[in-house]
Design an enzyme around this catalytic site. Structure first.
Site, short mmCIF file in Angstrom:
data_model
loop_
_atom_site.label_atom_id
_atom_site.label_comp_id
_atom_site.label_asym_id
_atom_site.label_seq_id
_atom_site.Cartn_x
_atom_site.Cartn_y
_atom_site.Cartn_z
N ILE A 77 0.85 -1.18 0.00
CA ILE A 77 0.00 0.00 0.00
C ILE A 77 0.89 1.24 0.00
CG2 ILE A 77 -1.83 -1.25 1.20
CD1 ILE A 77 -1.36 0.56 3.59
N CYS A 78 0.46 2.24 -0.72
CA CYS A 78 1.21 3.48 -0.85
C CYS A 78 1.29 4.16 0.52
CB CYS A 78 0.54 4.40 -1.86
SG CYS A 78 1.34 6.02 -1.98
N VAL A 79 2.50 4.34 1.01
CA VAL A 79 2.69 4.89 2.35
C VAL A 79 2.13 6.31 2.47
CG1 VAL A 79 5.07 5.67 1.91
CG2 VAL A 79 4.34 5.18 4.25
N ALA A 82 -1.65 6.13 2.48
CA ALA A 82 -2.09 5.49 3.71
C ALA A 82 -2.02 6.44 4.89
CB ALA A 82 -1.26 4.24 3.97
#
Length: 128
Positions: A77-79, A82
């Protein structure tokens, strides 16, 4: 063929995430390799440990986790996306001095480099 999937829709409210999961299972059933799933924008909500659907609803968050444990598919997941949406792991919770994390086990906070790598190493990248 080697595939990667990008999911930009939340676990609930749109068909994007559930369609992506069905596509992932279809790929694996046909003998293709699914290298990774990258969750971006609203798609990061698929990794929220605190999601609690009604007992008669499909638990999409745990279904993604099951895909990871049964087939070894990386769930990135894209930090940045997120953190903006309140999805954090233990490391980020400590760094930001927050009381707890809510990243579902099996998911990994990653940068856009994970998506770029998938684009370079896979035959197809399919976005939902």
């Amino acid at each position: 063929m080697r595939y990667a999937i990008m999911v930009t829709g939340p676990a609930y409210g749109t068909q994007q995430a559930s369609s992506a999961l069905q596509f992932a299972h279809a790929l694996l059933n046909e003998g293709h390799e699914l290298a990774s799933v990258f969750f971006y924008r609203e798609g990061v909500y698929n990794a929220n440990l605190l999601t609690s659907p009604a007992s008669d609803e499909y638990d999409l968050v745990r279904a993604w986790q099951k895909l990871n444990t049964q087939h070894g598919v990386a769930l990135n997941i894209c930090v940045a996306a997120a953190l903006r949406r309140g999805i954090i792991d233990e490391t980020e919770a400590g760094r930001l001095e927050l009381p707890s994390a809510n990243l579902q086990p099996g998911f990994t906070l990653s940068g856009l480099g994970a998506l770029a790598e998938a684009s370079l190493t896979c035959d197809r990248v399919v976005q939902f």
